[in-house]
Scaffold this motif. Structure first.
Motif, PDB file in Angstrom:
ATOM      1  N   VAL A   7       0.802  -0.930   0.011  1.00  0.00           N
ATOM      2  CA  VAL A   7       0.004   0.076   0.154  1.00  0.00           C
ATOM      3  C   VAL A   7       0.864   1.258   0.130  1.00  0.00           C
ATOM      4  N   PRO A   8       0.867   2.065  -0.839  1.00  0.00           N
ATOM      5  CA  PRO A   8       1.552   3.427  -1.079  1.00  0.00           C
ATOM      6  C   PRO A   8       1.396   4.205   0.327  1.00  0.00           C
ATOM      7  N   ILE A   9       2.614   4.508   0.826  1.00  0.00           N
ATOM      8  CA  ILE A   9       2.768   5.289   2.038  1.00  0.00           C
ATOM      9  C   ILE A   9       2.537   6.835   1.881  1.00  0.00           C
ATOM     10  N   LEU A  10       2.488   7.214   0.691  1.00  0.00           N
ATOM     11  CA  LEU A  10       2.345   8.581   0.334  1.00  0.00           C
ATOM     12  C   LEU A  10       0.937   8.706  -0.183  1.00  0.00           C
ATOM     13  N   ALA A  11       0.231   9.865   0.490  1.00  0.00           N
ATOM     14  CA  ALA A  11      -1.088  10.332   0.038  1.00  0.00           C
ATOM     15  C   ALA A  11      -1.259  10.360  -1.358  1.00  0.00           C
ATOM     16  N   GLY A  12      -2.237  10.017  -2.025  1.00  0.00           N
ATOM     17  CA  GLY A  12      -2.318  10.376  -3.511  1.00  0.00           C
ATOM     18  C   GLY A  12      -1.642   9.504  -4.459  1.00  0.00           C
ATOM     19  N   ALA A  13      -0.802   8.711  -3.712  1.00  0.00           N
ATOM     20  CA  ALA A  13       0.141   7.856  -4.720  1.00  0.00           C
ATOM     21  C   ALA A  13      -0.692   6.594  -5.478  1.00  0.00           C
ATOM     22  N   THR A  14      -0.565   6.516  -6.666  1.00  0.00           N
ATOM     23  CA  THR A  14      -1.043   5.549  -7.387  1.00  0.00           C
ATOM     24  C   THR A  14      -0.128   4.682  -8.258  1.00  0.00           C
ATOM     25  N   LEU A  15      -0.619   3.333  -8.937  1.00  0.00           N
ATOM     26  CA  LEU A  15       0.336   2.626  -9.458  1.00  0.00           C
ATOM     27  C   LEU A  15       0.917   3.356 -10.694  1.00  0.00           C
ATOM     28  N   ARG A  16       0.081   4.160 -11.419  1.00  0.00           N
ATOM     29  CA  ARG A  16       0.429   4.758 -12.372  1.00  0.00           C
ATOM     30  C   ARG A  16       1.564   5.974 -12.150  1.00  0.00           C
ATOM     31  N   GLU A  17       1.274   6.625 -11.205  1.00  0.00           N
ATOM     32  CA  GLU A  17       2.497   7.514 -10.583  1.00  0.00           C
ATOM     33  C   GLU A  17       3.639   6.974 -10.377  1.00  0.00           C
TER      34      GLU A  17
END
Length: 361
Positions: A7-17
């Protein structure tokens, strides 16, 4: 639960990013090393690429909106810190003391020059522990290769983000003051105020890796989403006007002006030859029109009939837009919502919310 570690630890992080960050870092670091090598030549004591560039690439490509990843932070932070490290190594010969002192002074120097950049700490350490290559370069090391590496990396990052349509350097665009006055934009006159954000940051007494203006923008969006959620039952199709006056792209500016005046409206949707929405015009656009409507129309704000009505607030309070066109999947016009429509609906909702309280009292 099995994938919690991913799970990304940064807010708003997506797989595309994250995939974009990987591609950008690959290209950025490879080309930085290649260009630096061509610029400096080769040799056993020539460092074409310094290790802190890897950490800079993480920030530049993975979190380009961070204040720590902006061009001056990368170039200034790395260069100033490397200069501090080389200077400390020159005067302090105990490696352990020099290492701690270099990082501490680098943090201070970056803070005073508003160029705080975490990899700068590594650049300062490299100036102390870099070995023969750094010792041979001496006071040239902060500029070649550190400043050179940093400048090339930032230039490549700028190009990459431009091509991938990401905002870099990250610049906060304030809400428009559409009438040329000193008044704050309508959306910022209610709810919390900028001084409330400053007071909250002061009360928390912590440092956050987010620009202060971005934090205010995020909080306003949270405020909007909370309101939309609470009023989700009121949809665009519930309050939109159905008998929409529109104008064809090929219509003359005079015809469009007459339509606006005759119907006492401020916005006309513009349709193409197939009856699909292509833009919008108002008196502001028509003042500079000399031929057809198509030449001066602007982009129309649109929404789906099933969108929450309150989600239109940002558009209808931007100081420029007076209406949002409700369209289907093929951009055919289904209805129109004006500022007046939304205001009347909001007033009705407020009355409905108060009625049960009065009944209980």
């Amino acid at each position: 639960m099995a994938f919690r570690l991913f799970v990304p630890i940064l807010a708003g992080a997506t797989l595309r990013e994250r995939l974009l960050a990987c591609i950008g870092a690959t290209i950025g670091i490879a080309l930085t090393g290649m260009i630096s090598g061509l610029a400096m030549g080769s040799g056993p004591l020539v460092a074409m690429l310094v290790a802190p560039m890897g950490a800079s690439a993480v920030l530049l490509f993975a979190v380009p909106s961070s204040p720590l990843a902006q061009p001056w932070s990368i170039i200034g932070g790395n260069t100033i810190s490397a200069l501090v490290g080389v200077t400390v190594a020159h005067f302090v010969h105990d490696t352990v003391i020099a290492s701690g002192l270099a990082v501490a002074l680098a943090i201070a120097a970056m803070s005073f020059t508003r160029s705080l950049h975490p990899p700068g700490g590594a650049a300062a350490l490299t100036g102390v522990l870099g070995g023969p290559a750094v010792a041979a370069a001496g006071f040239l090391f902060p500029f070649v290769p550190v400043a050179l590496n940093s400048t090339i990396l930032v230039a490549l990052g700028f190009l990459f983000h431009k091509l991938s349509r990401r905002n870099y350097p990250h610049v906060h665009v304030p809400a428009a003051r559409g009438h040329g006055t000193a008044d704050r934009p309508p959306a910022e006159r209610v709810g919390f105020r900028p001084e409330d954000v400053d007071a909250a940051l002061s009360a928390l007494d912590e440092t956050f890796d987010i620009d202060r203006d971005d934090l205010e923008r995020l909080l306003r969006q949270v405020e909007l989403q909370a309101m939309v959620r609470s009023q989700r039952t009121l949809l665009c199709k519930d309050i939109m006007s159905l008998d929409v006056i529109s104008v064809a792209e090929k219509a003359s500016a005079d015809d469009a002006r007459k339509q606006l005046i005759d119907h006492n409206i401020r916005t006309l949707p513009v349709i193409d030859a197939d009856g699909r929405l292509s833009g919008a015009v108002g008196l502001r656009e028509l003042t500079r029109a000399t031929d057809t409507v198509k030449g001066v129309m602007s982009k129309a704000g649109t929404a789906s009939p099933d969108n929450p009505a309150m989600s239109l607030l940002p558009v209808l309070t931007d100081g420029r837009s007076h209406a949002v066109v409700i369209v289907d999947a093929e951009r055919r016009i289904l209805g129109l919502i004006t500022q007046t429509d939304l205001l009347a609906a909001a007033a009705r909702l407020q009355q409905a919310d108060r009625a049960p309280l009065k009944a209980v009292a």
